[in-house]
Scaffold this motif. Sequence first.
Motif, PDB file in Angstrom:
ATOM      1  N   SER A  72      49.005  15.131  28.095  1.00  0.00           N
ATOM      2  CA  SER A  72      50.044  15.344  29.103  1.00  0.00           C
ATOM      3  C   SER A  72      49.537  14.965  30.489  1.00  0.00           C
ATOM      4  CB  SER A  72      50.481  16.811  29.106  1.00  0.00           C
ATOM      5  OG  SER A  72      51.300  17.099  30.215  1.00  0.00           O
ATOM      6  N   THR A  73      50.421  14.411  31.305  1.00  0.00           N
ATOM      7  CA  THR A  73      50.079  14.090  32.698  1.00  0.00           C
ATOM      8  C   THR A  73      50.885  14.935  33.685  1.00  0.00           C
ATOM      9  OG1 THR A  73      51.701  12.282  32.676  1.00  0.00           O
ATOM     10  CG2 THR A  73      49.415  11.723  32.141  1.00  0.00           C
ATOM     11  N   ARG A  74      51.380  16.089  33.256  1.00  0.00           N
ATOM     12  CA  ARG A  74      52.188  16.949  34.120  1.00  0.00           C
ATOM     13  C   ARG A  74      51.306  17.834  35.007  1.00  0.00           C
ATOM     14  NH1 ARG A  74      57.240  19.195  30.447  1.00  0.00           N
ATOM     15  NH2 ARG A  74      58.330  17.209  30.212  1.00  0.00           N
TER      16      ARG A  74
ATOM     17  N   GLN B  43      52.949  20.037  37.640  1.00  0.00           N
ATOM     18  CA  GLN B  43      53.675  21.193  37.110  1.00  0.00           C
ATOM     19  C   GLN B  43      52.746  22.190  36.419  1.00  0.00           C
ATOM     20  OE1 GLN B  43      56.182  18.337  34.950  1.00  0.00           O
ATOM     21  NE2 GLN B  43      57.970  19.326  35.858  1.00  0.00           N
TER      22      GLN B  43
ATOM     23  N   GLY C  42      48.965  19.594  32.885  1.00  0.00           N
ATOM     24  CA  GLY C  42      48.321  18.335  32.545  1.00  0.00           C
ATOM     25  C   GLY C  42      47.110  18.578  31.663  1.00  0.00           C
TER      26      GLY C  42
ATOM     27  N   THR D 180      57.163  22.276  27.018  1.00  0.00           N
ATOM     28  CA  THR D 180      55.823  21.914  26.560  1.00  0.00           C
ATOM     29  C   THR D 180      55.822  21.104  25.271  1.00  0.00           C
ATOM     30  OG1 THR D 180      55.593  23.989  25.312  1.00  0.00           O
ATOM     31  CG2 THR D 180      54.857  23.987  27.621  1.00  0.00           C
TER      32      THR D 180
END
Length: 329
Positions: free
Chosen positions: A274-276, A279, A282, A240
């Motif tokens: 964030s673009t996660r 997972q 985001g 993170t």
Amino acid sequence: MQLNWRAISEDEPGPKWAGLFHEYWPDYHRWWAREGPEARPGFLDSHKALRAHMPELLPLYDQLCELAGGTDHAARFLSFYCPPPYLSSCSQAIWPGEEPVMVRNYDYSPKAFDSLTLRTKWQGRTVMGTSDGLWGLVDGINDAGLAVSLTFGGRRVVGDGFGVPLILRYVLQTCETAAEAGKVLARIPTHMSYNVTVVDAQRRYLTALMAPDRKTVITHQAVATNHQERVEWASHARFTATVERERFLLQRLTLHVEPEEKFINAFLRPPLYSTRFDQGFGTLYTAVYRPQRLQMELRWPRARWPFDLNDFHEDLRLIYTPEGQAQDT
């Protein structure tokens, strides 16, 4: 990823809330019972915990349970007592200008999110914020000008306590100042570790480092990411970038205090944004809280959605991530 985000206002628990509950309940029920309902506390233990730690909410809780259908599982879920563990990855900070401003990114799975801004006047206290569990909040503000927000504390420990969104609801229902909120956060047990930042209309703020296995630490930190006094879950911290995000925010607050708008815009870009999404981490939105004005604003890279506690307008918008586009419908 598309979020059908709604803004809904209902002064007292009623048909709007009941409709939301019955819409969301199948998904919440699957999540709550994923380890089997016997893994969660029974109704009597849940009710006893609420009575011991948040007695002011009991009449409201009973109303909501009735609107939810009065079933055992719904009542146990709505107590928020010892829910299944869940993780998020968020950043929040207090901008030190003439007017207090709290800015936060909420990083979580779009598949497990209410996508709901809720304004209520339950028990005579007007509150608006981002819903979780349909009466809990992950951030919000009340009519006294007290704003509150949470981040995950970056620890694996799970214990006996409440899901933090209900703790935030309780703070906003019962407190008017940061000092009052700090006393509440110091005494209510949480089931996992969380950092809760509060700021009031007088520019007073604090961050409570809450945990299920040790005493809450009340600090004067203006920044909170996803660890507490030190990193205790190294792999989560690396994934993170909690230390890097904290350092980034501290530098912006201490080395050179920049204009408010520039500071807010930093939340819409890496390393904070964030673009996660695949997972589960985001950035679903950036929230800006202005306690003196009783206002909040949701932002994405190319869209804004303002809210006023005393002039709240219901609406529906389609939010697209990670592009961050939003449009009215």
